[in-house]
Design a protein around this motif. Structure first.
Motif, short mmCIF file in Angstrom:
data_model
loop_
_atom_site.label_atom_id
_atom_site.label_comp_id
_atom_site.label_asym_id
_atom_site.label_seq_id
_atom_site.Cartn_x
_atom_site.Cartn_y
_atom_site.Cartn_z
N GLU A 82 14.87 1.90 7.73
CA GLU A 82 15.39 2.38 9.01
C GLU A 82 14.23 3.06 9.69
O GLU A 82 14.30 2.96 10.84
CB GLU A 82 16.62 3.57 8.85
CG GLU A 82 17.86 3.16 8.34
CD GLU A 82 17.65 2.87 6.72
OE1 GLU A 82 18.78 1.89 6.48
OE2 GLU A 82 16.68 3.23 6.23
N GLU A 83 13.28 3.67 8.91
CA GLU A 83 11.93 4.17 9.53
C GLU A 83 11.15 3.07 10.10
O GLU A 83 10.66 3.28 11.38
CB GLU A 83 11.19 4.99 8.53
CG GLU A 83 10.20 5.78 8.82
CD GLU A 83 9.24 6.56 8.10
OE1 GLU A 83 8.32 7.09 8.55
OE2 GLU A 83 9.91 6.51 6.77
N GLN A 85 12.18 0.04 11.35
CA GLN A 85 12.87 -0.29 12.69
C GLN A 85 12.71 0.62 13.55
O GLN A 85 12.46 0.30 14.73
CB GLN A 85 14.28 -0.27 12.28
CG GLN A 85 14.62 -1.72 11.48
CD GLN A 85 16.27 -1.64 11.02
OE1 GLN A 85 16.80 -1.01 11.63
NE2 GLN A 85 16.29 -2.69 10.02
N SER A 86 12.61 1.95 13.38
CA SER A 86 12.27 2.93 14.43
C SER A 86 11.11 2.96 15.11
O SER A 86 10.88 3.40 16.03
CB SER A 86 12.60 4.52 13.74
OG SER A 86 11.52 4.75 13.05
N TRP A 87 10.35 2.38 14.29
CA TRP A 87 8.78 2.03 14.98
C TRP A 87 8.56 1.32 16.29
O TRP A 87 7.72 1.56 17.14
CB TRP A 87 7.57 1.76 13.78
CG TRP A 87 7.22 2.80 12.73
CD1 TRP A 87 7.94 3.93 12.67
CD2 TRP A 87 6.86 2.20 11.46
NE1 TRP A 87 7.53 4.18 11.23
CE2 TRP A 87 6.97 3.41 10.60
CE3 TRP A 87 6.27 1.02 11.30
CZ2 TRP A 87 6.51 3.31 9.14
CZ3 TRP A 87 5.84 1.10 9.86
CH2 TRP A 87 5.86 2.06 8.83
N GLN A 89 11.06 1.46 18.46
CA GLN A 89 11.67 1.90 19.42
C GLN A 89 10.75 2.90 20.44
O GLN A 89 11.06 2.87 21.75
CB GLN A 89 12.78 3.00 18.76
CG GLN A 89 13.80 2.32 18.08
CD GLN A 89 14.69 3.43 17.41
OE1 GLN A 89 14.62 4.71 17.64
NE2 GLN A 89 15.61 3.08 16.33
N SER A 90 9.75 3.30 19.96
CA SER A 90 8.89 3.95 20.64
C SER A 90 7.46 4.33 19.84
O SER A 90 7.48 4.23 18.58
CB SER A 90 9.32 5.33 21.34
OG SER A 90 9.27 6.32 20.11
N LYS A 93 7.36 7.47 17.92
CA LYS A 93 7.92 7.52 16.63
C LYS A 93 7.09 7.06 15.48
O LYS A 93 6.88 7.36 14.56
CB LYS A 93 9.28 6.78 16.55
CG LYS A 93 10.26 7.47 17.65
CD LYS A 93 11.76 6.68 17.39
CE LYS A 93 12.85 7.43 18.21
NZ LYS A 93 14.24 7.01 17.72
N LEU A 94 6.33 5.95 15.99
CA LEU A 94 5.45 5.47 14.96
C LEU A 94 4.18 6.35 14.55
O LEU A 94 3.99 6.57 13.67
CB LEU A 94 4.85 4.20 15.61
CG LEU A 94 3.49 3.62 15.05
CD1 LEU A 94 4.03 2.98 13.60
CD2 LEU A 94 2.81 2.49 15.83
N SER A 97 5.12 9.40 12.24
CA SER A 97 5.79 8.93 10.86
C SER A 97 4.28 8.93 10.00
O SER A 97 3.35 7.99 10.65
CB SER A 97 6.30 7.55 10.86
OG SER A 97 6.26 6.95 9.66
#
Length: 217
Positions: A82-83, A85-87, A89-90, A93-94, A97
């Motif tokens: 999930e983390e 995949q979130s990268w 999104q924006s 978020k990358l 992390s």
């Protein structure tokens, strides 16, 4: 009968006869200056290259220990599917992390632009510093490593931001490089981030997540 002058020449031994005639002080060739040892052109003006190399390595190690831009946890952190995949999104978020920063930094290294991430992380570390003495020291290191035109890791900054840094370096603070950090952040977002999302490195992480989850189930 030989003249006295001719007799003198006949009595001269073979070594004397082969010796070149002496020159007067006016005809004497100027002494040849010893060639300069290239070692003496080293940055510390020391004629011992081995000692100079040891000093250079110790100096570099000291810099890296004082300004470690990437904690070890960011290298070994294993992101969840999930983390990862979130990268996509924006970019925020990358960059928020630790594992994302580590993967993105490895990607930047393949593009020979790792210094952008290192500079951004160094600025984050500087902003978290409360001791003024350490602020002065870290600001100096950041300037020498990433802003100075003499550094091989110089980041790309426009003249306005660079002039602002030069003025602020007279009295460094934890926010001396804020404008420069934002400029490099924007550069990574617009230039490197899109290529990272389509890179084999990131695509492999996307494919790795679901397969691991299904195998564990």
């Amino acid at each position: 009968m030989p003249t006295p002058h001719e007799a003198e020449k006949q009595n001269t031994g073979p070594e004397e006869a082969d010796r070149p005639p002496s020159m007067s002080s006016h005809d004497a060739a100027p002494p040849v200056a010893p060639s300069r040892n290239p070692c003496c052109l080293c940055w510390c003006c020391c004629c011992s290259c081995s000692w100079n190399e040891e000093r250079r390595r110790a100096w570099q190690a000291s810099r890296e220990s004082k300004l470690q831009p990437l904690p070890s946890c960011e290298v070994c952190a294993t992101p969840s599917p999930e983390e990862v995949q979130s990268w996509a999104q924006s970019f925020d978020k990358l960059m928020h992390s630790p594992a994302g920063r580590g993967v993105f930094r490895a990607f930047l290294r393949t593009e020979y632009s790792e210094e952008n991430m290192l500079f951004w992380l160094a600025c984050e570390e500087l902003k978290a510093e409360a001791n003024q003495h350490m602020v002065d020291e870290k600001a100096r290191l950041i300037y020498e490593d990433y802003v100075s035109i003499l550094s091989p890791r110089e980041v790309s900054l426009d003249s306005r931001v660079r002039e602002g840094i030069n003025k602020k370096m007279q009295e460094p603070s934890a926010h001396t490089f804020d404008d420069a950090q934002l400029q490099i952040y924007t550069l990574m977002h617009r230039d490197s981030y899109p290529r990272f999302l389509s890179s084999p490195t990131y695509q492999a992480l996307l494919l790795q997540g679901p397969s691991q989850s299904s195998s564990e189930a």
